[in-house]
Scaffold this active site. Structure first.
Site, short mmCIF file in Angstrom:
data_model
loop_
_atom_site.label_atom_id
_atom_site.label_comp_id
_atom_site.label_asym_id
_atom_site.label_seq_id
_atom_site.Cartn_x
_atom_site.Cartn_y
_atom_site.Cartn_z
CE LYS A 113 -4.53 -1.43 1.56
NZ LYS A 113 -4.43 -2.86 1.94
CD GLU A 136 -11.09 5.75 1.50
OE1 GLU A 136 -10.40 4.75 1.23
OE2 GLU A 136 -11.07 6.79 0.83
CB SER A 166 -0.13 -8.15 -1.22
OG SER A 166 -0.94 -8.98 -0.41
C1 LIG Z 1 -5.14 -3.91 1.52
C2 LIG Z 1 -4.41 -5.16 1.22
C3 LIG Z 1 -4.76 -6.00 0.14
C4 LIG Z 1 -5.95 -5.75 -0.75
O1 LIG Z 1 -5.92 -4.57 -1.47
P1 LIG Z 1 -5.67 -4.56 -3.04
O2 LIG Z 1 -5.98 -3.16 -3.43
O3 LIG Z 1 -6.59 -5.55 -3.67
O4 LIG Z 1 -4.25 -4.92 -3.27
C5 LIG Z 1 -3.99 -7.12 -0.12
N1 LIG Z 1 -2.93 -7.43 0.66
C6 LIG Z 1 -2.57 -6.67 1.72
C7 LIG Z 1 -1.40 -7.09 2.53
C8 LIG Z 1 -3.30 -5.52 2.03
O5 LIG Z 1 -2.93 -4.77 3.09
#
Ligand SMILES: *Cc1c(COP(=O)(O)O)cnc(C)c1O
Length: 415
Positions: free
Chosen positions: A107, A129, A399
């Site tokens: 993020k 938000e 992610s």
């Molecule tokens: C917020 C988040 C997501 C989901 O958000 P996307 O916009 O779909 O990437 C996925 N993995 C993590 C670790 C997150 O914090």
């Protein structure tokens, strides 16, 4: 201010216009666009123009590249999951380690990019938000580093559920404003953030957290996240001498997935697969699988963009469920709807149970505790790899890291 940033090499520039979408009105085929009150149009036009100017400005690009390196810790590495691959006996699994980026997830890539754009536009006040608090923390982090004021709207129900993230945001100097309207969760917080933006538009920048919302946000967020896929493509060529056969990413709003996919979308032989949250299973109706449930997931408009939305027969937005807060949203980024329509990408889902099992497996074979969101993508790798030949390659976008989820994991696994 910009002088100390070294010029980036050509391949470090954010790639825009490498895809033929969106069009100038923000449409990805039938999806995307701008479904907002007339009062927001001038602000969105101003933002779009400023974004294109910034992208064409080598000073902006250099500053972004410099901070990606020195603040975020990019490039994030790729790890070969050797023990896991051996145990599964099929495809070789590689992990793109966004969990090692500053703040522990992807993020920050978007928050940093948009905060720099705000700075360039002379807007010193940022509104955002947040639901689970992850985007709020990333925004507060980028704002603290750049000396921007940060106001985060958050439903009071979410504030009570996400105490550590609320504390992080405050510690980073952000102001967290509780939202008491409606269901007191994310969608009410979005409404309040937009209201604030409309009221204070000359001084204020709205920092949106996923590849969602009215044009230009889905495009802008994709471009800021595409650093993931651009790095990964180069790293895979260097590590393995070829491109992966399959690329996997979890899909909430869709930002980590679109950023990863973007690096490979012109490579027709690379299969792109997004993994949605299957919650308690599709039949249960308790999930956030907008594509996998033909009864509830249909084209519709939510928060300014046309995409696939979980809704009842009357078009009322449905409540969603996922064990992972980051995947728990009724709509999906419009570019994913487009990639699915054109069959450039495919989408599947993993249930809560699949994700938990995958989280445990990855932790114990590789020493990496993934975020519950990322564990959905790992779950799909566990299903697929054994069916693939040993000389094939699966790349998983990891992610984020699982530290934020320890409470949930402990409760669910009972360890
Ligand atoms: C917020 C988040 C997501 C989901 O958000 P996307 O916009 O779909 O990437 C996925 N993995 C993590 C670790 C997150 O914090």
């Amino acid at each position: 201010m910009m002088a100390q940033s070294p010029e980036p090499k050509a391949d470090e520039y954010i790639k825009t216009g490498t895809a033929n979408v969106p069009d100038e009105r923000g449409y990805f085929g039938k999806f995307g666009g701008r479904f907002v009150p007339e009062t927001l149009m001038p602000a969105l036009d101003e933002l779009t123009a400023a974004y294109y100017e910034a992208m064409a400005d080598s000073n902006f690009q250099a500053r972004l590249a410099h901070l990606q390196r020195t603040f975020t810790g990019r490039p994030t590495p790729i790890t070969y999951a050797e023990r896991l691959s051996k145990a599964l006996g099929g495809a070789q699994i590689y992990l793109k380690r966004e969990d090692l980026a500053h703040t522990g997830a992807h993020k920050i890539n978007n928050a940093l990019g948009q905060a720099l754009l705000a700075e360039r536009m002379g807007k010193k006040r940022i509104v955002a938000e947040t639901g689970a608090g992850q985007h709020g923390v990333a925004s507060a982090t980028a704002c603290a580093m750049l000396g921007l004021e940060c106001i985060v709207y958050m439903g009071s129900v979410d504030i009570a559920r996400q105490e550590p993230n609320v504390f992080r945001m405050k510690l980073l100097g952000a102001q967290v404003i509780p939202v008491e309207s409606g269901s007191k969760t994310l969608k009410d917080a979005i409404n309040e953030a937009i209201r604030d933006w409309v009221t204070n538009v000359t001084s204020t920048f709205y920092l949106l957290g996923s590849a969602l919302g009215p044009h230009p946000y889905p495009m802008m967020v994709r471009d800021f996240q595409s650093v993931i896929g651009i790095e990964a493509r180069e790293q895979m060529l260097e590590l393995t001498g070829r491109l992966p056969d399959v690329v996997l990413a979890c899909v909430g709003g869709g930002s980590n997935a679109i950023g990863m996919f973007h690096g490979f979308r012109d490579d027709d032989d690379v299969q792109l697969i997004g993994v949605e949250a299957g919650g308690h299973g599709i039949e249960s109706g308790e999930h956030a699988a907008r594509f996998a449930d033909p009864a509830l997931g249909r084209p519709g408009v939510l928060h300014g963009t046309r995409s696939f939305v979980l809704q009842d027969e009357d078009g009322q937005i449905l409540n969603t469920h996922s064990i992972s807060a980051g995947l728990d949203y009724a709509s999906i980024g419009p570019e994913h709807a487009y990639l699915r329509d054109t069959e450039r990408a495919f989408y599947t889902y993993a249930t809560d149970e699949d994700a938990l099992a995958a989280l445990k497996t990855l932790s114990q074979t590789e020493g990496i505790i993934p975020a519950l969101e990322s564990a959905h993508a790992v779950a799909e790798a566990l299903k697929r790899a054994p069916l693939m030949p040993k000389d094939s390659i699966v790349l998983v976008n990891l992610s984020g890291r699982g530290d934020k989820d320890l409470g949930t994991i402990m409760r669910e696994l009972g360890i």
